[in-house]
Design an enzyme around this catalytic site. Sequence first.
Site, PDB file in Angstrom:
ATOM      1  N   ALA A  36       0.821  -1.212   0.000  1.00 35.50           N
ATOM      2  CA  ALA A  36       0.000   0.000   0.000  1.00 35.50           C
ATOM      3  C   ALA A  36       0.851   1.257   0.000  1.00 35.50           C
ATOM      4  O   ALA A  36       1.806   1.373   0.781  1.00 35.50           O
ATOM      5  CB  ALA A  36      -0.929   0.002   1.213  1.00 35.50           C
ATOM      6  N   ASP A  37       0.506   2.182  -0.870  1.00 33.09           N
ATOM      7  CA  ASP A  37       1.122   3.504  -0.849  1.00 33.09           C
ATOM      8  C   ASP A  37       0.860   4.158   0.502  1.00 33.09           C
ATOM      9  O   ASP A  37      -0.216   3.991   1.075  1.00 33.09           O
ATOM     10  CB  ASP A  37       0.522   4.393  -1.941  1.00 33.09           C
ATOM     11  CG  ASP A  37       1.303   4.297  -3.236  1.00 33.09           C
ATOM     12  OD1 ASP A  37       2.426   3.798  -3.204  1.00 33.09           O
ATOM     13  OD2 ASP A  37       0.774   4.723  -4.271  1.00 33.09           O
ATOM     14  N   LYS A  38       1.840   4.915   0.981  1.00 34.38           N
ATOM     15  CA  LYS A  38       1.629   5.643   2.236  1.00 34.38           C
ATOM     16  C   LYS A  38       0.741   6.854   2.003  1.00 34.38           C
ATOM     17  O   LYS A  38      -0.290   7.026   2.645  1.00 34.38           O
ATOM     18  CB  LYS A  38       2.970   6.078   2.836  1.00 34.38           C
ATOM     19  CG  LYS A  38       2.816   6.864   4.148  1.00 34.38           C
ATOM     20  CD  LYS A  38       4.145   7.260   4.726  1.00 34.38           C
ATOM     21  CE  LYS A  38       4.756   8.437   3.976  1.00 34.38           C
ATOM     22  NZ  LYS A  38       4.032   9.714   4.227  1.00 34.38           N
TER      23      LYS A  38
ATOM     24  N   THR B 291      -3.248   6.832   1.031  1.00 33.24           N
ATOM     25  CA  THR B 291      -3.860   5.548   1.360  1.00 33.24           C
ATOM     26  C   THR B 291      -3.805   5.318   2.862  1.00 33.24           C
ATOM     27  O   THR B 291      -4.811   5.032   3.501  1.00 33.24           O
ATOM     28  CB  THR B 291      -3.156   4.400   0.614  1.00 33.24           C
ATOM     29  OG1 THR B 291      -3.194   4.654  -0.790  1.00 33.24           O
ATOM     30  CG2 THR B 291      -3.845   3.080   0.892  1.00 33.24           C
TER      31      THR B 291
ATOM     32  N   THR C  66      -1.328  -1.107  -4.556  1.00 31.94           N
ATOM     33  CA  THR C  66      -1.986   0.178  -4.810  1.00 31.94           C
ATOM     34  C   THR C  66      -0.996   1.120  -5.475  1.00 31.94           C
ATOM     35  O   THR C  66       0.217   1.017  -5.268  1.00 31.94           O
ATOM     36  CB  THR C  66      -2.511   0.820  -3.512  1.00 31.94           C
ATOM     37  OG1 THR C  66      -1.397   1.272  -2.721  1.00 31.94           O
ATOM     38  CG2 THR C  66      -3.346  -0.159  -2.703  1.00 31.94           C
TER      39      THR C  66
END
Length: 871
Positions: free
Chosen positions: A350-352, A355, A593
């Site tokens: 997951a992108d930080k 997200t 993502t």
Amino acid sequence: MKANADQSKAPELKPSAFAESKPNATDAKTDVKPDVKPDSYNDLKTLPLAEVEKKLGCSQDGLTQAEAQKRLTQYGPNELIEKKTNLLLKFLLYFWGPIPWMIEVAVILSGVVRHWPDFFIILLLLVTNAMVAFWEERQAGNEIAALKAKLAIKARVIRDGTWINPPARELVPGDVIRLRLGDIVPADARLLAGDEVSVDQSALTGESLPTTRKAGDAVFSSSIIRRGEIGALVYATGEKTYFGKTAQLVQAALTVSHFQKAVLRIGNYLIILAVAMVALIIGFAIYRHDAILTTLQFALVLTVAAIPVAMPTVLSVTMAVGARLLAKKKAIVSKLVAIEELAGVDVLCADKTGTLTQNKLTLGDPFSVNNIPAGQIILAAALASREENNDTIDLAVLGGLKNKEELKNYELVHFLSFDPVHKRTEATVKASDGNTFKVTKGAPQVILALSANAEQVKTVVEAAIHQFAARGFRSLGVARAEGDGQWQFLGVLPLFDPPREDAKATIAAALKMGVKIKMVTGDQLAIAREMAKTLGMGTNILNAKTLGDSKKEESAVVIESIEQADGFAEVFPEHKFHIVDVLQKRGHIIGMTGDGVNDAPALKKADCGIAVSSATDAARAAASIVLTTPGLSVIIDAIRESRKVFQRMQNYAIYRIAETLRVLLFITLAILVFNVYPLTAVMIVMLALLNDGAILSIAYDNVHYKDEPEAWNMRLVLGIATVLGVIGPVASFGLFYLGNRVFHLDHQHLQPMCYLMLSVAGHLTFFLARTRGPFWSIRPPKIVWVAVVGTQILATFIAVYGLLMPPLGWGWAGFVWGYALVWFLVTDPLKLLAYRIFDPVKAVAKPEAKEESKTGAKVEPQLAMDAQTPA
């Protein structure tokens, strides 16, 4: 870019692609009729721009809305027109194929032997199956088309002197558009004045490396802007584009997912089983000198009843319903098979930013060198920002200005937009006193490397960056150069992106569901660790600089470290692809993502690519699922929903195998052992018709998703289905024995009794197959009750009053119902025992704890607050 942003409101931000004067609709050359012949589009990509403008009857000031509307009528929408099959022809195609052929042969044989009731009933089955399949596929197609329409790309185009964002399909030749990093080029166009841009044409040419394009060059529809920002003049749209010609309107082949392949394998198994049983029946009929035409007709009807005719329809309906439910949860499925892939995801990268965090940067107190006032540093950074780009960093910097009126004292001469390679923006600015200077902002290490005073300030700047990082702040370096002089480092701006309110609870929920979330960010290691610590993710964060790329074979130690890591910092696009590749080779099902154009390769590589709400067109095109709201909770909701869809499909597979075994074994053994036909061909047809009609409701059934990634367990499915499928004939032969030997019923009454038994018991088998626990553990929704009860009432009335069969009467019908219910109650504990045998750990370790609400929605007390937290 903000819709309807007027250039006159921000004269200091005039795009270099256009004339210095404000675009004016009255100056547009829209009174000149475009002179474009079908064979002249190739010329328009090479002629001088002035000639192109003359032929198109336009100018670099754009078109008026009225003129654009006229041209839209003249040229048609900017899209590839899909060749749609004639609806009547498409309907007739449902009568063509192995299964329809078998039904059609049965119809012909019924006519030859003059069994007119059989003839009309079998014909009804043929037409009904075609109508149901046609209608459901059409509905599914319409729903997916509507969902995909929400993903239609927008274009930035100037109309009536104002920038607007219409759908790309509304572009016409003569439109002036603006292209920037991450955009999919919406039509064939010629670049106007401005800096060169990098264009990815791999979708057209197959070349993986981007090409450089400068003012005057042509760019083609479906290529992607990898670097830079520039204006362009559209000269060809729709089928007249380069992409439109080369595509030749060939539609992409449908991808079949792992789960669909497994279900199709089950279908093939059932067909082989049916053909084998029928071959036995025909062989014995020939041996006994039975009427061959009658036997052949019966055998064909039995085969049709056994073959899972409804399987494609059930698949498409279940997938379409799942896609619609995901859309309600703000996750639009662009590839239906992604629903099944998502159910098996066990690692989510997951992108930080955006997200796990709010993607709402706030500016802290700047760190300055040489006692430069903080206001000057913020002003310099603001001049290197563009509000119309709607970039979160730019907006944060502009929001830090105490007085935005200061910007009016400066004129933007030239602007270089941010790109992932150079990691900075740059602006050439003219002050009100006539002096010209340059300002830049970007990654501190990049800005330091540019600066002439780097050696003098490097130590204090790096110390400040580390201090900001330890507090979870991102750092932005700022520098200025007078005229053509050298860059001088001014200071560091701290930016803070707070975590989303629901992120911590969502991560905990994901872990409980068996999904490990790994943070992937381009931020510094210290920032990533601080955020991971805040979110309770673990602080084992790897620096991606230590990793290789997709061409490198990592050592066993590095592979292990990637698998065990809680996240990755200072990540470049090639690292994302490599991380996904390594994890996939370790047997993980990966969700990824992304939002940027450079995320596209990793999104395609992942088993389930997820484009976040702020994603570029390129990222959306590469992803299987596109989110329309920010945050991680929507992904977790999507995983829950996909697992429910998977469970429905698995339940259908168990039911279908069990029911086929039940019918085949009972009829075949009755013919071979007792030399009697327990059912007529008409009864078999009606049995198949009612069963297939009711089973469609499984797409809406309430199910329990598992707290672990789904995987196809053929041993379990075949085992449970076989147990249910073998118990069924035992019960049917028991009834046959009672009717024949105990109650001495004649053959005319035994047949409707067996028909009603198979019909009732078949639907009761559905209630057994749909639950892992006792049959009452999951309450069916209203639509399932209506479908099952409705078809059973109909089947009972058919048997009682003798529609196309001798009447059975209410007394014997009640006896059959009572007998079937007793066997249903006996079979349920045997099913539970079978689960303990075929899946002992799961059957003992984890009860079905989740409940369904009265509306059929899941309720998890420990996550109820999280589930309702606004994204």
